[in-house]
Design an enzyme around this catalytic site. Structure first.
Site, PDB file in Angstrom:
ATOM      1  N   ASN A  23       0.802  -1.219   0.000  1.00  0.00           N
ATOM      2  CA  ASN A  23       0.000   0.000   0.000  1.00  0.00           C
ATOM      3  C   ASN A  23       0.840   1.276   0.000  1.00  0.00           C
ATOM      4  O   ASN A  23       0.310   2.375  -0.107  1.00  0.00           O
ATOM      5  CB  ASN A  23      -0.976  -0.011   1.186  1.00  0.00           C
ATOM      6  CG  ASN A  23      -2.097  -1.022   0.962  1.00  0.00           C
ATOM      7  OD1 ASN A  23      -2.236  -1.561  -0.136  1.00  0.00           O
ATOM      8  ND2 ASN A  23      -2.874  -1.273   1.990  1.00  0.00           N
ATOM      9  N   ARG A 122     -17.138   1.124  -2.125  1.00  0.00           N
ATOM     10  CA  ARG A 122     -15.908   1.909  -2.286  1.00  0.00           C
ATOM     11  C   ARG A 122     -15.991   3.060  -3.299  1.00  0.00           C
ATOM     12  O   ARG A 122     -15.305   3.067  -4.322  1.00  0.00           O
ATOM     13  CB  ARG A 122     -14.741   0.972  -2.631  1.00  0.00           C
ATOM     14  CG  ARG A 122     -14.538  -0.102  -1.580  1.00  0.00           C
ATOM     15  CD  ARG A 122     -13.342  -0.981  -1.853  1.00  0.00           C
ATOM     16  NE  ARG A 122     -12.090  -0.343  -1.518  1.00  0.00           N
ATOM     17  CZ  ARG A 122     -10.908  -0.957  -1.580  1.00  0.00           C
ATOM     18  NH1 ARG A 122     -10.825  -2.196  -1.975  1.00  0.00           N
ATOM     19  NH2 ARG A 122      -9.808  -0.315  -1.252  1.00  0.00           N
ATOM     20  N   ARG A 399      -2.048 -10.904  -4.694  1.00  0.00           N
ATOM     21  CA  ARG A 399      -2.083  -9.429  -4.745  1.00  0.00           C
ATOM     22  C   ARG A 399      -1.288  -8.833  -3.590  1.00  0.00           C
ATOM     23  O   ARG A 399      -0.785  -7.714  -3.716  1.00  0.00           O
ATOM     24  CB  ARG A 399      -3.529  -8.920  -4.616  1.00  0.00           C
ATOM     25  CG  ARG A 399      -4.396  -9.099  -5.835  1.00  0.00           C
ATOM     26  CD  ARG A 399      -5.687  -8.299  -5.665  1.00  0.00           C
ATOM     27  NE  ARG A 399      -5.367  -6.938  -5.292  1.00  0.00           N
ATOM     28  CZ  ARG A 399      -6.062  -6.215  -4.424  1.00  0.00           C
ATOM     29  NH1 ARG A 399      -7.133  -6.686  -3.850  1.00  0.00           N
ATOM     30  NH2 ARG A 399      -5.686  -4.981  -4.146  1.00  0.00           N
TER      31      ARG A 399
END
Ligand SMILES: CC(=O)N[C@H]1[C@@H](OP(=O)(O)OP(=O)(O)OC[C@H]2O[C@@H](n3ccc(=O)[nH]c3=O)[C@H](O)[C@@H]2O)O[C@H](CO)[C@@H](O)[C@@H]1O
Ligand SMILES: C=C(OP(=O)(O)O)C(=O)O
Length: 438
Positions: A23, A122, A399
């Site tokens: 991230n 989202r 991922r």
């Protein structure tokens, strides 16, 4: 189809090394597009499918991108395209992070609408509100969001986020670096990944102050340059291995873990009876013989991270007593609960909370990962379940985790990753061996 097969019962011990943070690296790579001069060199980059995807997005936009030896190099000095198509955004929502850079650099950006995903709807309204406050016209239609700055340049603005969104903070921060004047961004996200992005932007020549606090000030500059940067360690991968140590009553040194990035997690695990020792190289985690139940509420940083919610659920299923987890960040991040039930977990959902009566008599089963953290959590549960657990839908795991099964195996877990054909073969072999022994 690929599967991870875990046979429960082994106690983990040894040392495991944490990768660079997914991230942090995704917004940093998106930010390299801001440099119209020079090359960026990003080190400690994990070999995750999301990194390959963001690199593809940058290549599509006409940047020159290399990825070798955990180092990404980007030359974005050529003229860039303005559009990120749906094929990339569908694979990875974080592709929307190129929008701020493109808008700042080109005065225009067209990015496919991300839509919802397995953990909630989202929306990106806060990102768009920021761009509009800086003078952009934003239109949504035909599955795309198109933003355009008047005469090709954004201007500084005072922007208050309704919620401290990580992505909105990053996108607006990137857009503001090349705007005319100063942007003051309030009620922003304070995650360590925001600080890492701000540090990289400042190395590129930007003037960003206050990252890590509730207000960020960005003084616009005329041009940004390529820069060199090391990505911070992945606090969620580190946390996942902390849980692996604790759930098996193990003793593991999580090398590279930064305790200051994991205060809420460490505090909760300490309440459960887990011991933490800070060492020079990282954090040593020692699991107790019996874990205590606790209650958890996910919150923006420095609160308890939603990205550790499902792994913590695995740990609490194994703890003695009643635990409650309340999810406040995402509207629908309990998809893994049904999979835990397949493993005989005593767990029920009540609104935004999950209630667990522990310890559950966990049993191995075939389960499917519903998102990347659920994939890790199901594997962690398999480490203590009775019998064999098979976890499918590993595209989610890839991922966010590099060589997850290999790292757990090196700590002593009985775990392998197979394709269906391999598994048929080993089942046949086992039948032959059983027949021979009969
Ligand atoms: C690539 C990356 O860094 N992903 C992380 C990032 O995701 P991401 O940046 O998408 O998460 P946000 O902080 O933006 O989202 C948090 C909440 O705010 C809502 N929201 C967000 C933006 C907006 O414009 N409007 C709105 O309503 C979202 O729907 C969600 O319910 O932060 C999340 C929260 O820590 C983490 O779980 C993700 O792992
Ligand atoms: C939800 C996550 O990531 P993303 O925002 O990329 O989906 C995560 O890392 O747990």
């Amino acid at each position: 189809m690929e599967k991870i097969i875990v046979r429960g019962g082994n106690r983990l011990s040894g040392t495991v090394k944490v990768e660079g943070a997914k991230n942090a690296v995704l917004p940093v790579i998106a930010a390299t597009l801001l440099a119209s001069d020079g090359k960026s060199v990003i080190r400690d980059v994990p070999t995750l499918s999301d990194v390959y995807t963001i690199n593809e997005v940058l290549r599509f936009l006409n940047a020159e991108v290399g990825f070798d030896n955990n180092t990404v190099t980007v030359d974005a000095s050529r003229e860039l395209k303005v559009e990120a198509p749906f094929e990339y955004v569908r694979k990875m929502r974080a592709s929307v992070l190129v929008m701020g850079s493109l808008l700042a650099r080109n005065g225009r950006a067209r990015v496919a609408l991300p839509g919802g995903c397995a953990i909630g709807s989202r929306p990106i309204d806060q990102h768009l509100k920021g761009f509009e406050a800086m003078g952009a016209t934003v239109k949504v239609g035909n599955g795309f969001i198109e933003a355009e700055a008047p005469e090709g340049k954004l201007h500084g603005a005072k922007i208050y986020l309704d919620f401290p969104s990580v992505g909105a903070t990053e996108n607006i921060m990137m857009a503001a670096t090349l705007a005319k004047g100063t942007t003051i961004l309030e009620n922003v996200a304070k995650e360590p990944e925001i600080v890492d992005l701000a540090n990289f932007l400042n190395k590129m020549g930007a003037k960003v102050r206050g990252a890590g606090t509730g207000t960020i000030r960005i003084e616009g500059v005329d041009v940004l340059f390529g820069a060199e940067h090391h990505i911070i360690p992945d606090r969620i991968e580190a946390g996942t291995f902390m849980v692996a140590a604790a759930i098996t009553g193990g003793d593991v040194l999580v090398k590279g873990a930064v305790p200051e990035h994991a205060t809420s997690l460490i505090a909760k695990m300490e309440e459960m009876g887990v011991q933490f020792i800070e060492e020079e190289e990282g954090v040593r985690v020692i699991g107790p013989s019996e874990l205590k139940a606790v209650d958890i509420k996910t919150m923006p940083h420095p609160g308890f991270p939603t990205d550790m919610q499902s792994q913590m659920m695995a740990l609490l299923l194994h703890a003695k007593g009643t635990s409650v987890i309340t999810e406040t960040v995402f509207e629908n991040r309990f998809m893994h609960v049904e999979e835990f039930r397949r493993m005989n977990a005593d767990v029920k959902i009540e609104g935004r909370s999950v209630i667990m009566e522990g310890p559950s008599n966990l049993q191995g089963a075939e389960v499917a990962a519903t998102d990347l953290r659920a994939a890790a959590a199901l594997i962690l549960t398999g480490l203590v379940a009775d019998g064999i657990t098979r976890v499918t839908e590993l595209k989610h795991l890839d991922r966010g985790y590099v060589d997850f099964h290999k790292k757990l195996a090196s700590l002593g877990a009985d775990i392998e990753r197979v394709t269906e054909a391999d598994e048929d073969m080993s089942t046949t072999e086992q039948t032959i061996i059983t027949d021979l022994n009969a």
